[in-house]
Design an enzyme around this catalytic site. Structure first.
Site, PDB file in Angstrom:
ATOM      1  N   CYS A 152       1.415  -0.399   9.812  1.00 14.27           N
ATOM      2  CA  CYS A 152       1.928  -1.646  10.229  1.00 14.27           C
ATOM      3  C   CYS A 152       1.635  -2.330  11.554  1.00 14.27           C
ATOM      4  O   CYS A 152       1.844  -1.787  12.407  1.00 14.27           O
ATOM      5  CB  CYS A 152       3.676  -1.266  10.230  1.00 14.27           C
ATOM      6  SG  CYS A 152       4.630  -2.800  10.399  1.00 14.27           S
ATOM      7  N   CYS A 201       4.734  -3.590  13.698  1.00 18.63           N
ATOM      8  CA  CYS A 201       5.062  -2.351  14.103  1.00 18.63           C
ATOM      9  C   CYS A 201       4.380  -1.830  15.523  1.00 18.63           C
ATOM     10  O   CYS A 201       5.247  -1.643  16.439  1.00 18.63           O
ATOM     11  CB  CYS A 201       5.168  -1.141  13.142  1.00 18.63           C
ATOM     12  SG  CYS A 201       6.102  -1.484  11.825  1.00 18.63           S
TER      13      CYS A 201
END
Length: 111
Positions: A37, A40
């Protein structure tokens, strides 16, 4: 703060029991994330700064691929997701990349 929580560092969750134990008291910030991600990864340094700077805060990292059950129970639909606990109860949730000031504001509101 729990004796198994290193001060100033996020704790990478290794079991559902550990998660339940560490979210049961005090103010806890849970960062739901995944290795793949991009957002993230953008949020990670901010979460680490908050963990290092805020006293009496437990920061947990939950890999949603490894702990799909925890993420599902928490109702995580998108990542990164930040879940805040105060004495074992969910108090707030933020989804997406957040500014450090916004995270600190939520923590302060839980004190």
């Amino acid at each position: 703060m729990s004796s198994q929580t290193p001060a100033g560092e996020p704790v990478h969750i290794e079991s559902e029991d550990q998660f339940a134990d560490l979210t049961s008291e005090g103010i806890v910030l849970v960062d739901y994330h995944a290795d793949w991600c991009g957002p993230c990864k953008m949020l990670e340094p901010t979460v680490e700064e908050v963990a290092a700077e805020v006293e009496d805060l437990t920061v947990l990292k939950v890999d949603v691929d490894e702990f799909q059950g925890l993420a599902g129970e928490a109702g995580v639909r998108g990542i990164p997701a930040l879940q805040f606990f105060a004495d074992g109860e969910e108090a707030e949730r933020l989804v997406g990349v957040q500014e450090k000031e916004d995270i600190l504001r939520v923590i302060e509101s839980l004190r």
